[in-house]
Enzyme design. Structure first.
Site, PDB file in Angstrom:
ATOM      1  N   GLU A 181       0.847  -1.188   0.000  1.00  0.00           N
ATOM      2  CA  GLU A 181       0.000   0.000   0.000  1.00  0.00           C
ATOM      3  C   GLU A 181       0.886   1.242   0.000  1.00  0.00           C
ATOM      4  OE1 GLU A 181      -2.695   0.526   3.323  1.00  0.00           O
ATOM      5  OE2 GLU A 181      -3.821   2.030   2.234  1.00  0.00           O
TER       6      GLU A 181
ATOM      7  N   GLY B  76       2.874   2.727  10.714  1.00  0.00           N
ATOM      8  CA  GLY B  76       2.644   1.968  11.943  1.00  0.00           C
ATOM      9  C   GLY B  76       2.553   0.480  11.679  1.00  0.00           C
ATOM     10  N   ALA B  77       1.709   0.110  10.726  1.00  0.00           N
ATOM     11  CA  ALA B  77       1.496  -1.303  10.430  1.00  0.00           C
ATOM     12  C   ALA B  77       0.659  -1.409   9.168  1.00  0.00           C
ATOM     13  CB  ALA B  77       0.778  -1.998  11.588  1.00  0.00           C
TER      14      ALA B  77
ATOM     15  N   GLU C  84      -2.333  -3.886   6.984  1.00  0.00           N
ATOM     16  CA  GLU C  84      -3.411  -4.863   7.157  1.00  0.00           C
ATOM     17  C   GLU C  84      -3.463  -5.958   6.093  1.00  0.00           C
ATOM     18  OE1 GLU C  84      -3.915  -1.543   6.293  1.00  0.00           O
ATOM     19  OE2 GLU C  84      -5.553  -1.349   4.850  1.00  0.00           O
ATOM     20  N   ASN C  85      -2.345  -6.325   5.450  1.00  0.00           N
ATOM     21  CA  ASN C  85      -2.351  -7.365   4.419  1.00  0.00           C
ATOM     22  C   ASN C  85      -3.219  -8.549   4.844  1.00  0.00           C
ATOM     23  OD1 ASN C  85      -0.012  -5.887   3.259  1.00  0.00           O
ATOM     24  ND2 ASN C  85       1.009  -6.740   5.064  1.00  0.00           N
TER      25      ASN C  85
ATOM     26  N   GLU D  10      -5.405  -2.780  12.677  1.00  0.00           N
ATOM     27  CA  GLU D  10      -5.094  -3.629  11.513  1.00  0.00           C
ATOM     28  C   GLU D  10      -6.042  -4.826  11.457  1.00  0.00           C
ATOM     29  OE1 GLU D  10      -3.286  -2.078   9.539  1.00  0.00           O
ATOM     30  OE2 GLU D  10      -2.422  -0.688  11.005  1.00  0.00           O
TER      31      GLU D  10
HETATM   32  N1  TRP Z   1      -3.068   0.949   5.711  1.00  0.00           N
HETATM   33  C1  TRP Z   1      -2.055   1.163   6.698  1.00  0.00           C
HETATM   34  C2  TRP Z   1      -2.812   1.458   7.974  1.00  0.00           C
HETATM   35  O1  TRP Z   1      -3.392   2.466   8.171  1.00  0.00           O
HETATM   36  C3  TRP Z   1      -1.162   2.326   6.381  1.00  0.00           C
HETATM   37  C4  TRP Z   1       0.176   2.029   5.813  1.00  0.00           C
HETATM   38  C5  TRP Z   1       1.032   1.057   6.180  1.00  0.00           C
HETATM   39  C6  TRP Z   1       0.860   2.759   4.818  1.00  0.00           C
HETATM   40  N2  TRP Z   1       2.187   1.152   5.461  1.00  0.00           N
HETATM   41  C7  TRP Z   1       2.107   2.166   4.634  1.00  0.00           C
HETATM   42  C8  TRP Z   1       0.540   3.868   4.059  1.00  0.00           C
HETATM   43  C9  TRP Z   1       3.023   2.669   3.729  1.00  0.00           C
HETATM   44  C10 TRP Z   1       1.459   4.362   3.156  1.00  0.00           C
HETATM   45  C11 TRP Z   1       2.690   3.759   2.985  1.00  0.00           C
HETATM   46  O2  TRP Z   1      -2.969   0.639   8.796  1.00  0.00           O
HETATM   47 ZN    ZN Z   2      -5.456   1.795   8.586  1.00  0.00          ZN
END
Ligand code: TRP
Ligand code: ZN
Length: 863
Positions: free
Chosen positions: A127, A267-268, A270-271, A304
């Site tokens: 992402e 932060g993390a 959600e794959n 996540e």
């Molecule tokens: N979807 C992730 C979250 O909010 C966000 C995220 C994780 C992200 N890694 C990233 C966004 C790298 C941009 C680039 O939990």
């Molecule tokens: Zn998120």
């Protein structure tokens, strides 16, 4: 703007929401085969494609930094061309199989997007647009595919091989290699793809869903970190149970894995079935993590996990809809955390963060609606506005529809859009249809940027026993949006009698237009206004209330948030008065704090929040022109007064909250929080033994909350204990990256006048590195958020920050771009500082090979 055009030969073009078109091609399935190696990885991909648009359009696949080795259609060499980064394949028909082979270099990937190496672990981040750095693919969230993945790797270096979904096969190969196969039955967009290879061990557990299925849980870390995964595991199981209970949402695979890595941009992530985390949001034990860290771990694990429904099962049609998943999921994690502990304290923390980061963003050159109209680089839009204001907008619907109505809306939303890529509009429509309400004007919250200003004035007609509340709203202009329409603003309001303290009214008022008058009858004494209780709307309220009224509310309001708010407003009014007039009467604040500290019915955690002074940056946000020195002096003076005038109370509280043994419970957490707040006031008040108390707390602590709290107090002081404590902390935790981050950040956040020089010296420390985002955020992010340190009058803070942005941009543009916003606040400073800030922004803009990420943030900041 002129030099923008002359120095940037070709400014990158924006992507616009109005240009959205459905994909020309769909990819119902993809089979991936990875021949993994840190220096070189071979990726073979086989797509089954289906035409979705006009006949004759070639297949266009996104790619970035890929070495293309082979392209085949149905097994035969293909007719293809490269157009920039795009691979164009001609002569493809529905049902064809399109195979590509590419080589990539994980160890050389410093951007941390795509497949990269982190401390011997190979992992992915896709992402928003990282999948194109792994293989050629239509990299957009509305193309959903079934994935099978095969990986092979050296078995000694990478004994564990993980990917999305369920494991379906594994075995040994020649030459010390082995392989694993994974299969994800749920069609997903490519931004949710993930794989991990490394020497990892799992904390394993199980969760039985409400329908009786058993899910195998694993939290994978480096072997030495295993003991630090228990809190995250408990949070994961609590999240799974909570989502069933509160939203009726059950987990849908047999396996749920989490992996922690040390190098991570965010932060993390959600794959599907394989969340990947920044290790700071997984690892926690009492010796290395503060209570705030524990809370953040639980909050991010929940966030996540909740994405499995709000994000994965229902994903986003395009990146303009990002708040559809992020705003909703932040709201869900906030609700979860509120249910785990003190809801009032959680709300106070969330609003403080919103005001610290989102309000300035919404008032500056980077302001954007929660559903933006255009972007140059989507990574720049993972903002406090999309996440936190987005959550507030979901929360307002929850407030207006009630818990049950909101749940009817989310049930309908999930039922309608499961398995689809949806829009923000779909969410609002489901809320409307499930509740039979009209939210057409409410939709403006998605389209308009800027924090609305609400003016509230209360008039009392003694003879008639009637109160008139007049409410007005104004939404300020923001870049590209000169004039705004009024939006529905849900305001929780109550009135309290000045004489009796009686509560006369407690209701939700939805301000619909520019102005509205609300009448309250049966009010026989002068009423005091409590407004935006629970922070029911993300707005700025200007209500002309006296210090006496605010003191009354801070002691008597039955809404804890409103009580906190009254105290903050009282402190703010006092501080702004002191800055304007050179001195202020600290009497009313002292009295209000005294009452709060002495109230036996209050939760210590709440007291600690309520008596905390507004930050220097937040005080600056209330001023037409920010004067960092005057703010610092006024704030320190008020802290000193409070510390000295209430010394007896601080001492009593300090003694009463001295813990004997670490315990992780809301009561123990509250006591620890209040303890360090009391210590910091004792220090501010000049108590002779304060530094010795801090050193004693530092030495005796059996947990990081007390230890870091004491260190923070010392680091802000001139006490001789300061250097010794810093050295002891460093020696104790040398080699523990997450704790050494704290060592850097506590110094970067210091209020001492030498902080700029200290930070510059720390940038040359052998443990400092530009390539690890956590370390960079700890030192440079901390410094950039430190108003006094960044804005020293000679401009050296700006120059240093700009140097760092330029250096980081060469390695990791996403992370570099996140350091730009503080320089974009130049309009709020005196001409001399503003010129120096602009000069640094212009210097950045003139640099060669600037990334799209930094270009967008800097050019908009100069704008
Ligand atoms: N979807 C992730 C979250 O909010 C966000 C995220 C994780 C992200 N890694 C990233 C966004 C790298 C941009 C680039 O939990
Ligand atoms: Zn998120």
């Amino acid at each position: 703007m002129l030099d923008v055009q002359t120095t940037q030969a070709a400014a990158p073009a924006p992507t616009r929401r109005e240009d959205y078109r459905p994909p020309e091609w769909l990819v119902p399935s993809i089979d991936l085969d990875f021949d993994l190696g840190a220096e070189r990885t071979l990726v073979r991909s086989r797509l089954t494609v289906e035409r979705n648009g006009a006949e004759g359009a070639p297949l266009r696949l996104d790619g970035e930094n890929l070495t293309l080795l082979d392209v085949r259609v149905n097994g035969a060499p293909a007719d293809y061309a490269l157009d920039g980064d795009m691979l164009i394949v001609e002569g493809v028909n529905s049902g064809d199989s399109v195979e590509t082979t590419v080589a990539i270099q994980p160890a050389a990937n410093t951007q941390l997007m795509g497949l990269y190496a982190s401390g011997g672990i190979l992992c992915t981040q896709c992402e928003a647009e990282g999948f194109r750095r792994i293989t050629f693919f239509p990299d957009r969230p509305d193309v959903l595919s079934r994935y099978t993945v095969r990986m092979s790797a050296d078995k000694a270096l990478y004994p564990v091989l993980l990917a999305n979904g369920d494991p379906v096969g594994s075995g040994d190969l020649e030459g010390g290699r082995h392989y694993a196969e994974w299969n994800d039955p749920y069609p997903k967009p490519c931004y949710l793809f993930a794989l991990v290879a490394g020497d990892l061990q799992a904390n394993r557990d199980r969760f039985v869903t409400q329908s009786g299925r058993t899910v195998d849980l694993g939290i994978w870390v480096r072997p030495e970190d295993l003991p630090k995964t228990h809190h995250a595991m408990a949070a994961l199981k609590a999240s799974m149970a909570w989502d069933e209970k509160v939203y009726g949402r059950e987990y849908d695979l047999d396996v749920f894995n989490i992996v922690a890595v040390s190098d991570f941009n965010f932060g993390a992530m959600e794959n599907k079935g394989l969340n990947i985390f920044n290790s700071r949001y997984i690892l926690a034990d009492p010796d290395t993590a503060t209570d705030a860290d524990y809370d953040a771990v639980a909050g991010v694990v929940a966030h996540e996990y909740f994405h499995n429904w709000s994000g994965n099962r229902v994903t986003c049609r395009d990146w303009f809809q990002l708040s559809l998943k992020e705003g909703f999921t932040v709201f869900r994690d906030q609700q979860f955390s509120a249910d785990q502990g003190s809801a009032a304290v959680k709300r106070i923390e969330d609003v403080r963060a919103l005001r610290a980061i989102q309000f300035p963003e919404d008032a500056g050159p980077l302001a954007h609606p929660i559903r933006p109209e255009s972007y140059i680089e989507i990574s720049n839009f993972y903002t406090a506005t999309i996440y936190d204001k987005g959550a507030e907008i979901i929360r307002m619907m929850h407030t207006m529809l009630g818990g049950e109505g909101f749940r009817r809306g989310t049930d309908l939303y999930f039922e309608r859009h499961d398995g689809e890529a949806a829009t923000c509009e779909d969410f609002v429509k489901a809320m409307e249809d499930a509740n039979g309400v009209d939210l057409s004007r409410f939709r403006l919250w998605y389209a308009q940027a800027g924090t609305p200003r609400i003016t509230a004035s209360l008039r009392h007609d003694d003879a008639a026993g009637r109160a008139h509340l007049t409410l007005e709203q104004a939404v300020p202009p923001t870049p590209g949006q000169d004039s705004k329409q009024p939006m529905p603003v849900p305001l929780k309001v109550a009135l309290f009698g000045d004489l009796t303290g009686e509560k006369y009214a407690d209701r939700l008022i939805v301000l619909e237009g520019v102005a509205q008058e609300v009448i309250f009858d049966g009010i026989g004494e002068r009423p005091i206004l409590s407004i935006n209780r629970d922070f029911s709307a993300p707005v700025i309220v200007e209500a002309d209330r006296s210090a006496g009224d605010l003191a009354f509310l801070s002691a008597n309001d039955d809404n804890p948030f409103a009580r906190y708010e009254a105290m903050q407003q009282l402190m703010l009014d006092t501080l702004l008065g002191a800055i304007r007039n050179g001195a202020a009467d600290s009497g009313p604040v002292t009295e209000a704090v005294r009452r709060t500290l002495s109230d036996p019915n209050l939760d210590p955690a709440f007291i600690a929040e309520a008596v905390l002074m507004p930050s220097e940056a937040f005080i600056g946000d209330q001023m037409e022109m920010v004067d960092p020195n005057a703010i610092h002096i006024a704030r320190e003076a008020l802290r000193a007064d409070l510390g000295a005038d209430l010394e007896r109370l601080w001492r009593d509280l300090y003694a009463a909250t001295t813990a004997n043994r670490f315990e992780y419970s809301p009561a123990a957490k509250g006591a620890r929080r209040l303890r360090t707040v009391a210590l910091s006031y004792l220090m501010a008040g000049g108590a002779e033994d304060a530094a010795a108390l801090a050193r004693q707390q530092f030495d005796a602590a059996d947990n990081m909350t007390d230890r870091q709290g004491a260190l923070g107090v010392l680091v802000n002081s001139d006490a001789p204990e300061r250097e010794a404590a810093l050295a002891a902390f460093y020696d104790r935790y040398r080699g523990n990256a997450l704790v050494i981050d704290k060592w850097f950040s506590v110094q970067a956040l210091s209020t001492r006048p030498d902080t700029g020089a200290v930070v510059k010296a720390l940038a040359d420390h052998p443990d400092f590195t530009l390539s690890n985002p956590n370390r960079l955020r700890a030192l440079i992010g901390g410094f950039a958020a430190n108003q006094c340190a960044l804005h020293v009058a000679d401009g050296s803070g700006y120059r240093f920050l700009a140097d760092m942005i330029l250096a980081v941009d060469k390695l990791n543009p996403q992370t570099a771009a996140r350091l730009v916003p503080p320089l974009g606040r130049w309009r709020r400073f005196d001409a001399d500082r503003a010129d120096k800030m602009k000069a640094e922004l212009s210097r950045i803009l003139a640099a060669d090979d600037l990334s799209k990420d930094v270009f967008e943030q800097v050019s908009k900041s100069l704008g």
